[in-house]
Structure formats: C-alpha cells, structure tokens
Design an enzyme around this catalytic site. Structure first.
Site, PDB file in Angstrom:
ATOM      1  N   ALA A  87       0.862  -1.200  -0.015  1.00  0.00           N
ATOM      2  CA  ALA A  87       0.005   0.026  -0.037  1.00  0.00           C
ATOM      3  C   ALA A  87       0.909   1.054   0.007  1.00  0.00           C
ATOM      4  CB  ALA A  87      -0.812  -0.147   1.261  1.00  0.00           C
ATOM      5  N   GLU A  88       2.087   1.033   0.663  1.00  0.00           N
ATOM      6  CA  GLU A  88       2.867   2.547   0.713  1.00  0.00           C
ATOM      7  C   GLU A  88       3.692   2.709  -0.481  1.00  0.00           C
ATOM      8  OE1 GLU A  88       3.206   4.766   2.860  1.00  0.00           O
ATOM      9  OE2 GLU A  88       2.165   3.893   4.633  1.00  0.00           O
ATOM     10  N   SER A  89       4.116   1.618  -0.930  1.00  0.00           N
ATOM     11  CA  SER A  89       5.229   2.023  -2.213  1.00  0.00           C
ATOM     12  C   SER A  89       5.054   1.100  -3.343  1.00  0.00           C
ATOM     13  CB  SER A  89       6.584   1.963  -1.604  1.00  0.00           C
ATOM     14  OG  SER A  89       6.959   0.632  -1.183  1.00  0.00           O
TER      15      SER A  89
END
Length: 230
Positions: free
Chosen positions: A129-131
C-alpha cells in the site's frame, strides 16, 4: 552548475515544496469497523492541480537532472511517488486482483515479523500500500523507501539508510508494532494511525474521516486478506 529539467507540467515551486515538506506520512488499514464522520470536501471552487501519480528522477547524458512521468530508456533512476500508492480515493486499480508481491524481501519480512510479533501478511500489505514494493520510492512529503518512513521518524528508529530494505522494513515494522500496542491490537486503528497519525485516530476515536485515509484503510485490508492466503 547542475541543471534541472522538469517534464509533465511539474513546476520548480512544486518540486521545492515537496522536497522541503515535513508533513508526517504513514499508512492505514481497514476492517469491519465503521468509519466515524464523512469525508471533508474542499470549499474551493477552483479545480485542483494534479500531478502524476509517480515521477521518475534521473540524470540524462548531458548531466541534467530530469523529473518526468516516464522512465529513461537506459540508465539508473529513482521513482518518486507523489501520492500514497493506495490512498487515492478515485483509483481505478482493482485491489482484489492486482498482482501480489509474495517473494520480494522474504527474509527481511520474516525477520521483522518474528522480531515484532507481526503477521508477515500485514507487513507485506503495508509495504504494498505504501510503495508498491519500490525500495527507492520517495513521496511528495519526503517519506522514503518501502514502508515510506519520514526522515525524522527514521532517525528516531535508528535508521541510517531508509532506502536499504533491511533497515526500512525493520523500522517500519517496529513502528507498526508500536501502534498496534497503542491501540490494543486493533489492526484497523493501527494502520489508520500509520497513515494519518495516532493523534488523529484518538481525536476521532476511530478511523479519521479523511477520504484518502478511508480509501487506504479499505485497500490495506483487502491486501491483508489476500496476503494471508498466499
């Protein structure tokens, strides 16, 4: 003298602001819990300027630093994500079918999971989800690496190189574990705090009513359920 070439409508001011920003950046995750409040809408009647969802940063053959929405045909480059990968409310990504990253950084993730008593599936869901598993990713707020650590947070967690997968995963997992402890093991609230800040979660007594945080929480939950099955 170093020259900077900006492609795709990015302004010098926008790049400067992005580089100087110190706004905290963390992620969130969803479950069956209801979200308090409704999303806040801007009162401005002016259309918002949009930037590419990710920008490629590299130096061309003439030594010019380039920011573009397309990677170079050859050579090294860094991916700079302008928005949290899973936070865009109107994303057209199908999170139920998007390919998963089941093998990347397996040893680092397993070690972090054992160290901080976390599910490997949760760590993978947050990284995704982040990167989107891009170790060189940098957000518009300056968050760095796989789990998008802000420089100040990385220093507090003892990180010397936020782009080094082993350090980033250890630090991000430690922070996530701290949030889980703070919110009595509630994964939804811990991930919401990772995205919007723990004080905001406490302020709203639940997932903050921000469109991006709610979208993030929902998508991390989907990814978590899918990674649990792999």
């Amino acid at each position: 003298m170093i020259k900077i070439l900006l492609l795709c409508g990015l302004s010098v001011f926008s790049v400067y602001s992005w580089a100087q920003s110190s706004k905290p950046h963390f992620v969130a995750k969803p479950s069956n819990k209801s979200v308090l409040g409704s999303s806040v809408k801007s009162s401005s009647s002016k259309p918002a300027l949009t930037a590419p969802s990710q920008v490629y940063h590299y130096q061309n053959a003439d030594g010019v630093v380039v920011f573009s929405d397309r990677p170079p045909e050859t050579g090294h480059y860094q991916v700079r994500i302008y928005d949290c990968y899973a936070c865009k409310p109107n994303s057209n990504i199908n999170w139920q079918s998007i390919p998963l990253y089941t093998q990347q950084y397996k040893d680092h993730i397993r070690l972090a999971a054992r160290t901080y008593q976390l599910e490997t599936a949760l760590i993978r869901a947050v990284i995704h989800a982040e990167s989107s598993f891009k170790a060189s990713a940098i957000s518009k707020t300056g968050a760095q690496g796989l789990m998008q650590l802000m420089p100040a947070t990385a220093r507090e967690l003892g990180v010397t190189d936020a782009f080094k997968p082993s350090e980033n995963i250890q630090a991000g997992s430690r922070y996530l574990a701290q949030l889980l402890q703070r919110f009595d093991g509630d994964i939804t609230l811990a991930c919401a705090a990772y995205n919007a800040g723990a004080s905001r979660v406490e302020q709203y007594q639940g997932v903050p009513p921000f469109a991006e945080t709610k979208a993030y929480v929902e998508r991390v939950n989907i990814l978590l359920q899918r990674y649990r099955k792999t």
